[in-house]
Design an enzyme around this catalytic site. Structure first.
Site, PDB file in Angstrom:
ATOM      1  N   ASP A  51      41.412  34.389  45.920  1.00 55.42           N
ATOM      2  CA  ASP A  51      40.873  32.672  45.943  1.00 55.42           C
ATOM      3  C   ASP A  51      39.630  32.555  45.180  1.00 55.42           C
ATOM      4  O   ASP A  51      39.016  33.495  44.471  1.00 55.42           O
ATOM      5  CB  ASP A  51      40.554  32.426  47.373  1.00 55.42           C
ATOM      6  CG  ASP A  51      41.819  32.099  48.255  1.00 55.42           C
ATOM      7  OD1 ASP A  51      42.926  32.304  47.763  1.00 55.42           O
ATOM      8  OD2 ASP A  51      41.549  32.359  49.609  1.00 55.42           O
ATOM      9  N   TYR A 109      40.184  45.543  51.468  1.00 54.40           N
ATOM     10  CA  TYR A 109      39.180  44.630  51.161  1.00 54.40           C
ATOM     11  C   TYR A 109      37.905  45.011  51.809  1.00 54.40           C
ATOM     12  O   TYR A 109      37.817  45.741  52.770  1.00 54.40           O
ATOM     13  CB  TYR A 109      39.587  43.066  51.629  1.00 54.40           C
ATOM     14  CG  TYR A 109      40.719  42.210  50.802  1.00 54.40           C
ATOM     15  CD1 TYR A 109      40.029  41.669  49.980  1.00 54.40           C
ATOM     16  CD2 TYR A 109      42.071  42.486  51.152  1.00 54.40           C
ATOM     17  CE1 TYR A 109      40.962  40.815  48.908  1.00 54.40           C
ATOM     18  CE2 TYR A 109      42.860  41.697  50.393  1.00 54.40           C
ATOM     19  CZ  TYR A 109      42.459  40.987  49.309  1.00 54.40           C
ATOM     20  OH  TYR A 109      43.237  40.092  48.560  1.00 54.40           O
TER      21      TYR A 109
END
Length: 246
Positions: A51, A109
């Site tokens: 994003d 992540y």
């Protein structure tokens, strides 16, 4: 021939990975550079879509090109042309059926938080100065491994066919004033990690107990989970494939 690119980028100046109208993206920037230097229209497919504002320490993408590519020549040439916040580590030929997105079997992540004001890392870590209970946050992280349906952490109105993700590990670590959340799964939903972090922050501040995470997950309702942590603290750090990417 099909080629994989291994790259990294600081997402601060980009509206995410994916090309979109009236906004600068990592994909668009890289495709323009490749197309210009290779003198062909190049379209690339990435392992995932980060994003706006999210960083990647490791990202893979693939593209097709008819001629042989010498990585030792093209990597420095491409790096000299690209902006300083996108770095190409390698370009290598793969099987014609290899797919950067669909072949990936595991992704990791990290979310970075700093608790002391710092003039140099504000775009690379989230400044959160309220005290957090790391033990309770790690209790909650272990609960994540017991579930597979994470609709409660997904962006609403998304076009996915399933909300199932197999989380392999999830944990918090503290190093002086830095707190890092690491999570590994076969796949992730849009906004999932940032929503998990926001929920964990609520647990760390004592607003909810770790066991309440079960109620949140089982509700399958995004409004039951916590806020979405700011994008600039999130990093895609590793992607694994069933074949060598060295």
């Amino acid at each position: 021939m099909r080629y994989f690119i291994k790259l990294a980028y600081n997402g601060t100046n980009y509206h995410g990975w994916q090309t979109q109208p009236n906004a600068v993206s990592v994909q668009e920037t890289l495709e323009k550079a490749l197309s210009l230097l290779l003198k062909n229209k190049i379209e690339i497919v990435a392992a995932g879509r980060t994003d706006s504002g999210v960083h990647a320490k490791e990202m893979f993408a693939h593209f097709d090109f008819e001629e042989a590519i010498d990585s030792t020549f093209w990597v420095p040439k491409l790096n000299s042309y690209l902006p300083k916040d996108i770095v190409i580590h390698s370009i290598f030929e793969v099987n014609a059926e290899a797919h950067a997105r669909f072949d990936a079997i595991e992704r990791t992540y990290e979310y970075h938080i700093h608790s002391t004001k710092d003039a140099f890392i504000n775009e690379l870590s989230w400044y959160h100065f309220y005290p957090l209970n790391l033990e309770k946050m790690n209790q909650a992280a272990k609960i994540l491994l017991e579930y597979t349906d994470f609709e409660c952490f997904s962006k609403v109105n998304t076009d996915v066919f399933t909300f199932n993700c197999k989380i392999k590990n999830a944990f918090w670590q503290q190093n002086e004033n830095q707190l890092i959340f690491t999570i590994t799964a076969d796949r992730f939903l849009r906004n999932m990690v940032r929503a998990i972090v926001g929920t964990m922050i609520n647990i760390g501040q004592g607003k909810i107990e770790p066991e309440h995470l079960r109620t949140i997950i089982e509700s399958k309702n995004r409004s039951q989970a916590g806020f979405s942590a700011p994008a600039h603290g999130l990093y895609l750090t590793q992607i694994l494939y069933p074949y060598s990417t060295e």
